[in-house]
Design an enzyme around this catalytic site. Structure first.
Site, PDB file in Angstrom:
ATOM      1  N   CYS A 119      66.049  16.406  45.920  1.00  0.00           N
ATOM      2  CA  CYS A 119      66.537  17.759  45.619  1.00  0.00           C
ATOM      3  C   CYS A 119      65.657  18.849  46.217  1.00  0.00           C
ATOM      4  O   CYS A 119      66.148  19.756  46.910  1.00  0.00           O
ATOM      5  CB  CYS A 119      66.683  17.941  44.106  1.00  0.00           C
ATOM      6  SG  CYS A 119      65.127  17.954  43.183  1.00  0.00           S
ATOM      7  N   HIS A 128      73.530  20.407  46.488  1.00  0.00           N
ATOM      8  CA  HIS A 128      72.267  19.783  46.090  1.00  0.00           C
ATOM      9  C   HIS A 128      72.299  18.290  46.391  1.00  0.00           C
ATOM     10  O   HIS A 128      73.353  17.708  46.668  1.00  0.00           O
ATOM     11  CB  HIS A 128      72.004  20.028  44.596  1.00  0.00           C
ATOM     12  CG  HIS A 128      72.964  19.355  43.670  1.00  0.00           C
ATOM     13  ND1 HIS A 128      72.593  18.755  42.493  1.00  0.00           N
ATOM     14  CD2 HIS A 128      74.327  19.187  43.739  1.00  0.00           C
ATOM     15  CE1 HIS A 128      73.647  18.258  41.875  1.00  0.00           C
ATOM     16  NE2 HIS A 128      74.713  18.508  42.601  1.00  0.00           N
ATOM     17  N   HIS A 148      64.795  19.606  38.745  1.00  0.00           N
ATOM     18  CA  HIS A 148      65.866  19.568  39.735  1.00  0.00           C
ATOM     19  C   HIS A 148      66.113  20.978  40.257  1.00  0.00           C
ATOM     20  O   HIS A 148      65.889  21.964  39.557  1.00  0.00           O
ATOM     21  CB  HIS A 148      67.150  18.998  39.121  1.00  0.00           C
ATOM     22  CG  HIS A 148      68.214  18.703  40.138  1.00  0.00           C
ATOM     23  ND1 HIS A 148      68.103  17.665  41.047  1.00  0.00           N
ATOM     24  CD2 HIS A 148      69.392  19.318  40.423  1.00  0.00           C
ATOM     25  CE1 HIS A 148      69.176  17.645  41.825  1.00  0.00           C
ATOM     26  NE2 HIS A 148      69.969  18.646  41.466  1.00  0.00           N
TER      27      HIS A 148
END
Length: 322
Positions: free
Chosen positions: A236, A296, A284
């Site tokens: 990420c 993402h 994240h």
């Protein structure tokens, strides 16, 4: 003897796989886990893996910062060491001369120097040299102490990287093993994989944010890759760092560190290119691309894709500094 068909045999195998992965049922009457249950278990396991990945990324950044600090310290100390060495040599020459002629001879020489002014100048010179030597030695001692402390910190960081890295990798392998079994079970139960929608980026005004968004669109469909920073795959924070690197902006490869490197913005002020951070401990991050969506790298076993901004609990929003 009853005959077991091929289909019934497969159903029995699937049920056995369920029990092997999810453990024994609490009661004999409990129902077999559904596809939804398995998918939920898979999501939990992959999120645990993502936490481990970001912990490892954070550790790598810490070690990198420690090494850079040690290098800066060595660069600062080098001139101090050179100056101290030069002063030490100068005082050493004076000390050698005093040793050859004897201290009394030096004092007598100063007393017979011809005038009070010459005597004062000589004593002042000796005092100045002594002071300079003392300062040089003190500076050199302090510099050496700083170098030793930096080296000790560097060694401690390297040892921590080694120990923690081994622990994190062991945990990663364990979770990936669980994910592999759950993936196999998901396949047996016929749960389809989520695939990204490949579309062109929307029209955006020229600038860094536009470049970051275009880069993110170009990565759609690439696999999540542990510790990845491209071009074949990303995790990420690796994806968001690479997107903004394409726009000429440097971001650390860690979600929490990225949160500390951006300007805070509100949900109402989100613009394409802004970063969206998730979970209370910031494990994240995704890139906002407009229309309430992010791009993402979700988690292990999945591909880079779109999601709603609020697909998981949002911690905050940030805009990289240009």
């Amino acid at each position: 003897m009853p005959i077991i068909t091929r289909g019934a045999h497969r159903a029995i195998s699937v049920a056995a796989a369920v029990l092997a992965v999810l453990g024994p049922l609490a009661a004999p009457a409990a129902a077999d886990p559904t596809a939804s249950d398995v998918k939920k278990r898979l999501k939990t396991a992959t999120h645990q893996l993502e936490v481990v990945v970001e912990q490892y990324n954070d550790l790598r950044l810490e070690v990198k910062r420690g090494r850079a600090e040690a290098d800066r310290l060595r660069d600062r100390i080098a001139p101090l060491e050179a100056t101290a060495a030069a002063r030490s040599a100068e005082v050493g020459t004076l000390a050698a001369a005093a040793y050859r002629t004897g201290r009394a001879a030096n004092v007598i020489g100063l007393l017979h120097s011809g005038s009070p002014q010459a005597l004062g100048d000589g004593l002042a010179m000796l005092e100045a040299l002594g002071t300079q030597r003392g300062r040089a030695i003190e500076a050199l001692t302090s510099a050496n102490r700083d170098v030793a402390a930096a080296q000790e910190s560097l060694n401690a960081l390297a040892e921590r990287e080694k120990v923690h890295g081994a622990k994190l990798l062991a945990k990663k392998r364990h979770i990936e093993g669980e994910i592999a079994r759950l993936d196999a079970l998901r396949f047996d139960l016929g749960i389809p994989d989520d695939m990204p929608v490949l579309v062109d980026p929307p029209p955006l005004p020229p600038g860094a944010a536009s470049a970051a968004v275009r880069f993110a669109y170009a990565q759609l469909g690439k696999p999540y890759q542990w510790g990845g920073s491209g071009p074949g795959g990303y995790d990420c924070s690796g994806l968001t760092a690479a997107a903004w690197r394409a726009a000429g902006v440097s971001l650390p490869h860690n979600a929490r560190a990225q949160y500390g490197a951006v300007n805070r913005v509100s949900r109402g002020n989100l613009r394409p290119g802004d970063l969206v951070f998730y979970y209370g401990n910031i494990q994240h991050v995704g890139l906002y691309v407009g229309a309430g969506r992010i791009i993402h790298a979700p988690q292990h076993g999945e591909r880079i894709r779109f999601d709603r901004v609020d697909y998981q609990p949002v911690h905050g929003y940030g805009r990289p500094r240009r």
